[in-house]
Design an enzyme around this catalytic site. Sequence first.
Site, mmCIF file in Angstrom:
data_model
loop_
_atom_site.group_PDB
_atom_site.id
_atom_site.type_symbol
_atom_site.label_atom_id
_atom_site.label_comp_id
_atom_site.label_asym_id
_atom_site.label_seq_id
_atom_site.Cartn_x
_atom_site.Cartn_y
_atom_site.Cartn_z
ATOM 1 N N GLY A 80 9.920 2.237 24.049
ATOM 2 C CA GLY A 80 9.550 3.202 23.039
ATOM 3 C C GLY A 80 9.920 4.567 23.305
ATOM 4 N N LYS B 212 12.344 -15.679 22.636
ATOM 5 C CA LYS B 212 13.199 -15.459 23.756
ATOM 6 C C LYS B 212 12.680 -15.353 25.237
ATOM 7 C CE LYS B 212 13.341 -11.118 23.789
ATOM 8 N NZ LYS B 212 13.851 -9.874 24.702
ATOM 9 N N ARG C 154 13.716 -8.215 32.192
ATOM 10 C CA ARG C 154 12.676 -8.244 33.094
ATOM 11 C C ARG C 154 11.928 -9.689 33.538
ATOM 12 N NH1 ARG C 154 8.875 -3.226 30.956
ATOM 13 N NH2 ARG C 154 8.775 -4.218 28.999
#
Length: 351
Positions: A17, A206, A271
């Site tokens: 964001g 994904k 991550r």
Amino acid sequence: MAAAPLKVCIVGSGNWGSAVAKIIGNNVKKLQKFASTVKMWVFEETVNGRKLTDIINNDHENVKYLPGHKLPENVVAMSNLSEAVQDADLLVFVIPHQFIHRICDEITGRVPKKALGITLIKGIDEGPEGLKLISDIIREKMGIDISVLMGANIANEVAAEKFCETTIGSKVMENGLLFKELLQTPNFRITVVDDADTVELCGALKNIVAVGAGFCDGLRCGDNTKAAVIRLGLMEMIAFARIFCKGQVSTATFLESCGVADLITTCYGGRNRRVAEAFARTGKTIEELEKEMLNGQKLQGPQTSAEVYRILKQKGLLDKFPLFTAVYQICYESRPVQEMLSCLQSHPEHT
């Protein structure tokens, strides 16, 4: 008389964001079509004894979620969600997917009926009939048209203005092109397609594949095995989209940035992969690793695998999606990480 400039509000201020806020803040200064101030809703936290909104508004940096990158001064952080979205013409949703119901309930009725939205949220939800897309939830709760943006976009690299591509999916092409104008830069190149549901599903699924890739890294399987995870994961993504998307599914969409490109970057750099590798090597839980490695931010891959698992189980389709199923069972049912390899060895793609 010229139309009034369009007011933009970003709903969310995490890692992604904040990176998007940097792009939008810089773009609106140059484009008369958009109002020059961008509001950004921030879930208020205290960082080193100061409110996060105060830090962003005075130091122009989200020190918790995007440290080292200055945000434009025309991005204004607000902790009151209703005030942030008031009178917004364009809403950019970029929050963890598990909060979307609560956020929509809070702002419905406070946003003009003619407002348009775009979701950058990578996740799915379950409804009584099975799959529910985040865009569907926003559309149904708020009654606004909603586009989606997904692509090979690791937030820190986007914030550092390294070149990348992304995909906007929009059922109303004109709205997709408007968001392209708001977001595109020389280093953030955008393609708009009308296959919006497939674009959105790619962004969610994904992350499950990336967890599988991370398990392989943790087991030190090597690059050939990881390539197989990526390929078989892509096959399961396409099969899932064909079963659960209401509209037409174009295979070409999987060749856009939202598809194979995002899958590759997430399986090598994201991550989800990093935490899954640590999970395989340390034996710690996903929750413990989120606290240690992500500042407490939630990982999307394991949660999406749980939602996908329940949807597939309800339809009796688990055996058709062994990679998705294995990721869920390793994360949540204490199955050994080595089962990742068994699922590849006996994958129906090879029968």
